[in-house]
Design an enzyme around this catalytic site. Structure first.
Site, PDB file in Angstrom:
ATOM      1  N   LYS A   1      20.968  30.341  65.793  1.00  0.00           N
ATOM      2  CA  LYS A   1      21.548  29.846  64.921  1.00  0.00           C
ATOM      3  C   LYS A   1      22.579  31.077  64.961  1.00  0.00           C
ATOM      4  CE  LYS A   1      20.771  25.218  63.028  1.00  0.00           C
ATOM      5  NZ  LYS A   1      20.326  24.777  61.756  1.00  0.00           N
TER       6      LYS A   1
ATOM      7  N   HIS B   1      17.571  24.845  45.985  1.00  0.00           N
ATOM      8  CA  HIS B   1      16.808  25.544  45.334  1.00  0.00           C
ATOM      9  C   HIS B   1      16.456  25.751  44.197  1.00  0.00           C
ATOM     10  CE1 HIS B   1      18.954  25.896  49.866  1.00  0.00           C
ATOM     11  NE2 HIS B   1      18.463  25.223  50.182  1.00  0.00           N
TER      12      HIS B   1
ATOM     13  N   SER C   1      23.370  23.948  51.234  1.00  0.00           N
ATOM     14  CA  SER C   1      24.006  24.819  51.930  1.00  0.00           C
ATOM     15  C   SER C   1      25.071  24.784  52.524  1.00  0.00           C
ATOM     16  CB  SER C   1      22.893  26.081  52.356  1.00  0.00           C
ATOM     17  OG  SER C   1      22.425  26.562  51.763  1.00  0.00           O
TER      18      SER C   1
ATOM     19  N   ARG D   1      16.452  14.877  48.583  1.00  0.00           N
ATOM     20  CA  ARG D   1      17.707  14.436  47.913  1.00  0.00           C
ATOM     21  C   ARG D   1      17.425  13.175  47.177  1.00  0.00           C
ATOM     22  NH1 ARG D   1      20.887  19.083  50.947  1.00  0.00           N
ATOM     23  NH2 ARG D   1      19.966  18.324  52.455  1.00  0.00           N
TER      24      ARG D   1
END
Ligand code: PNS
Length: 159
Positions: A41, A17, A128, A90
């Site tokens: 969540k 990030h 993450s 990515r």
């Protein structure tokens, strides 16, 4: 003035990030980092903690504002006169999901523009969720997240 938005969950912010932020800030007059507040969540860090962490690690990098949002991304984009949303790719595995989101967002809001930056290969394996998993099992996350984030993670685990 060009305002770009870099949205995400950032639970926690990683070096991947950080790479995106460092690059995006160069072509933004103002870069808004938008932390998604998703009540369905259970995150590791609260939205407030994530915002605090991001502010600390991006301090001095340029005209950066850290904010949270809930609900649809396009509503935040409309409300805040965002010129473009920035997302990182990515690997090809990210592409399908990102492509679908970008198309859906444009369907919902025709002026929605998504800009993709390819993550530097040094960071392309970082997520993450993996960072949290490695950390929870006692692995070394030194090259994966900013030092400050490691402090926050240790503190969280000891509480
Ligand atoms: O870091 P992430 O978890 O990959 O970020 C995903 C995020 C926050 C950009 C995405 O889930 C999002 O925009 N959520 C807000 C809800 C929304 O607008 N959903 C429709 C997207 S097509």
């Amino acid at each position: 003035m060009r305002i770009n938005l870099y949205p995400g969950t950032f639970d926690p912010i990683t070096n991947g990030h950080m790479d995106m932020i460092n690059r995006a800030v160069k072509f933004s007059d103002k870069l808004v980092i938008g932390v998604l507040n998703n009540p369905s969540k259970v995150p590791f860090f609260s939205v407030e903690e994530r915002i605090e962490m991001i502010k600390e690690v991006t301090d001095g990098l340029g005209n950066i504002v850290v904010d949270s949002f809930s609900g649809l991304l396009i509503n935040y984009v409309k409300r805040n006169d965002i010129d473009a949303v920035i997302r990182g790719l990515r690997a090809t595995t990210d592409f399908e999901y990102e492509f679908q989101m970008a198309q859906m967002n444009r369907k919902l809001y025709s002026q929605m523009e998504t800009l993709f930056l390819m993550t530097k290969s040094d960071y392309s394996y970082i997520s993450s969720s993996l960072v949290k998993e490695v950390f929870m099992f006692g692995g070394n996350i030194e090259d994966l997240v900013p030092e400050k984030v490691i402090e926050y993670m240790k503190k969280k685990l000891n509480n």
